[in-house]
Design an enzyme around this catalytic site. Structure first.
Site, PDB file in Angstrom:
ATOM      1  N   ASP A   1      -1.476  -0.368  -0.874  1.00 17.24           N
ATOM      2  CA  ASP A   1      -2.628  -0.158  -1.816  1.00 17.24           C
ATOM      3  C   ASP A   1      -3.060   0.830  -0.894  1.00 17.24           C
ATOM      4  O   ASP A   1      -2.930   1.265  -0.183  1.00 17.24           O
ATOM      5  CB  ASP A   1      -3.456  -1.152  -0.303  1.00 17.24           C
ATOM      6  CG  ASP A   1      -2.928  -2.988  -0.642  1.00 17.24           C
ATOM      7  OD1 ASP A   1      -2.013  -2.779  -1.964  1.00 17.24           O
ATOM      8  OD2 ASP A   1      -3.662  -3.699  -0.022  1.00 17.24           O
TER       9      ASP A   1
ATOM     10  N   ASP B   1       1.566  -1.341  -5.025  1.00 15.28           N
ATOM     11  CA  ASP B   1       1.167  -2.694  -4.719  1.00 15.28           C
ATOM     12  C   ASP B   1      -0.236  -2.173  -4.973  1.00 15.28           C
ATOM     13  O   ASP B   1      -0.627  -1.764  -6.675  1.00 15.28           O
ATOM     14  CB  ASP B   1       1.005  -2.745  -2.849  1.00 15.28           C
ATOM     15  CG  ASP B   1       0.954  -4.309  -2.754  1.00 15.28           C
ATOM     16  OD1 ASP B   1       0.522  -4.923  -3.245  1.00 15.28           O
ATOM     17  OD2 ASP B   1       0.931  -5.279  -1.421  1.00 15.28           O
TER      18      ASP B   1
ATOM     19  N   ASP C   1      -7.600  -3.717  -2.862  1.00 20.46           N
ATOM     20  CA  ASP C   1      -7.286  -4.682  -2.389  1.00 20.46           C
ATOM     21  C   ASP C   1      -8.618  -4.732  -1.050  1.00 20.46           C
ATOM     22  O   ASP C   1      -8.479  -4.763  -0.094  1.00 20.46           O
ATOM     23  CB  ASP C   1      -6.259  -5.032  -1.747  1.00 20.46           C
ATOM     24  CG  ASP C   1      -4.957  -5.806  -2.769  1.00 20.46           C
ATOM     25  OD1 ASP C   1      -5.501  -4.963  -3.986  1.00 20.46           O
ATOM     26  OD2 ASP C   1      -4.030  -6.556  -2.464  1.00 20.46           O
TER      27      ASP C   1
ATOM     28  N   ARG D   1      -5.340  -8.528 -12.413  1.00 20.11           N
ATOM     29  CA  ARG D   1      -5.750  -8.952 -11.308  1.00 20.11           C
ATOM     30  C   ARG D   1      -7.281  -7.908 -10.805  1.00 20.11           C
ATOM     31  O   ARG D   1      -6.451  -6.313 -10.599  1.00 20.11           O
ATOM     32  CB  ARG D   1      -4.709  -8.805  -9.756  1.00 20.11           C
ATOM     33  CG  ARG D   1      -3.489  -9.577  -9.006  1.00 20.11           C
ATOM     34  CD  ARG D   1      -3.396  -9.578  -7.708  1.00 20.11           C
ATOM     35  NE  ARG D   1      -2.228 -10.197  -8.261  1.00 20.11           N
ATOM     36  CZ  ARG D   1      -1.479  -9.710  -6.508  1.00 20.11           C
ATOM     37  NH1 ARG D   1      -1.825  -9.149  -5.802  1.00 20.11           N
ATOM     38  NH2 ARG D   1      -0.855 -10.798  -6.587  1.00 20.11           N
TER      39      ARG D   1
END
Length: 433
Positions: A212, A251, A255, A307
């Site tokens: 991430d 990724d 997050d 997302r």
């Protein structure tokens, strides 16, 4: 002490909510000791967020290289520190500053060609990869991780200087740390050289990546402000297809997992990416209950496939954000309503081409509720909840409007139309007024 510093900084932060691009004078202003305003989202709760504002002069660093950044981070120590990033820092470099590419990390006989041959589903089947090439991939991945993962400790402020501060190829990781500020940075292209093939994921298998761009895991009291996060010159959409699946290299952009809590993400830009922001990583992580309290305001999500965010368990306030879906771009959804989530969405603006419908903006998996008001879609007011319930695919349950909580920590909430305008002008790195 944290609350005293917070109050002392309020006067200097009054202009922040305007979201106006900085002029030359304000860009030269020292923002490194700024702290979060007293009502600015969940990160203002329970004492607020001051980062490294209490650092003494010996722990204020200006860094221009990977080696200097590593020394300043001090292995994630809790000592209050301020780290100012100047210019572009490439994480994929050796100790002498020489750029490293994927071939430099490869070890143990790993090559992509050999890996694809070894685990071709037509011959390997659906078992998890094992054996020489998977071991070589793991060793190669570890070599890259040792260069590109950066552990951020408690009581830390990382801030970019001016309008051109870039961390390239890096994965900033705030793990089990409290009181962190990340501001005014262009975080780009956390590129994984060695994705893992997972045959049983999603029915058809899929590629799993490791990094991430910014990862909060067990982190508390974190303020992320005026960052730009993207895949930059390596979008996954341009990667090849192997085993009938896109060979993903990235990724998440940001997050928030592992029981992280009390987070505010403001005036930031997330762009050119597939899965932008995951809040809560597993339906089975019941320890996340009562945590994952996050505020997202005045952010821009442009050319993001999905997302933005997807939420499990958390109480997440999503207000005054701007969503832009360009023509001819892939798009799945923006707001993901998952297990026990409580998204309170207010006055957000969506702009999308003709192939995107209002019903596409929300997707649910085991979610039960979504509170939404003041939404604009291509300039027109819409009710996301009513449209989701009327047009869901049948595999998704109807959602109620009762998410079980009401936000109290926030600044002035503008109309979606005003926010759309201000965020376009003011979100992202290099734009702190």
């Amino acid at each position: 002490m944290r609350r005293i510093l917070q109050v002392a900084a309020v006067t200097g932060l009054l202009g922040l909510a305007l979201g106006v691009p900085a002029d030359a004078d304000s860009r030269s202003r020292d923002i490194s000791r700024d702290t979060l305003a007293a009502d600015d989202g969940w990160a203002a709760a329970d004492g607020g967020t001051t980062g490294g504002a209490a650092a003494d002069d010996a722990h204020v660093f200006t860094v221009t290289s990977r080696a200097e950044l590593v020394r300043a981070l001090d292995g994630g120590s809790a000592t209050p520190k301020i780290i100012k990033v100047a210019g572009t820092i490439d994480a994929n470099t050796d100790d002498d500053g020489r750029h490293l590419d994927c071939d430099d990390y490869a070890t143990g006989g790993y090559t992509l060609k050999k890996y694809l041959t070894a685990y071709d589903p037509r011959t390997w089947g659906s078992a998890r990869p094992s054996g020489a090439q998977e071991e070589a991939r793991q060793a190669s991945a570890a070599a890259q991780a040792s260069r590109v993962e950066f552990l951020v400790g408690p009581n830390t402020t990382i801030v970019g200087l001016g309008s051109g501060a870039v961390l390239k190829g890096a994965s900033l990781q705030v793990k089990n740390a409290d009181n962190v500020i990340v501001r005014n940075l262009d975080l780009r292209d956390a590129y994984d050289c060695f994705p893992l093939w997972q045959p049983n994921t999603g029915g058809l298998g899929d590629w799993k990546t490791s990094y991430d761009t910014l990862w909060l895991n067990g982190a508390t009291h974190v303020w992320v402000d005026h960052i730009t996060a993207s895949d930059q010159d390596h979008p996954d959409a341009k990667e090849p297809t192997y085993f009938a699946r896109n060979y993903l290299r990235h990724d998440g952009l940001l997050d928030i997992t592992g029981g992280s809590d009390l987070v505010t993400v403001s005036w930031s830009r997330f762009a050119d990416h597939d899965k932008a922001m995951l809040i809560g990583n597993s339906d089975s992580a019941t320890g996340d209950r009562g945590k994952l309290r996050v505020t997202l305001h005045h952010n821009e999500f442009e050319s993001v496939v999905q997302r933005a965010p997807r939420v499990r368990f958390g109480q997440v306030h999503v207000y005054n954000n701007r969503y832009v879906v360009p023509e001819d771009s892939e798009y799945r959804y923006s707001l993901g309503v998952s297990t026990e989530s409580g998204i309170h969405a207010e006055n957000n603006a969506f702009t999308a081409p003709g192939h995107v419908e209002v019903a596409d903006l929300v997707k649910s998996w085991n979610g039960t509720a979504l509170h939404q008001t003041g939404t604009l879609f291509n300039g027109f007011p819409v009710d996301l909840l009513a449209i989701h319930n009327a047009y869901n695919s049948g595999s998704e349950r109807d959602l109620t409007a009762d998410v079980g909580w009401t936000p109290s920590l926030h600044g002035k909430i503008d109309s979606a139309r005003r926010a759309d305008h201000d965020v376009e002008r003011g979100a992202g790195a290099g734009r702190i007024p």
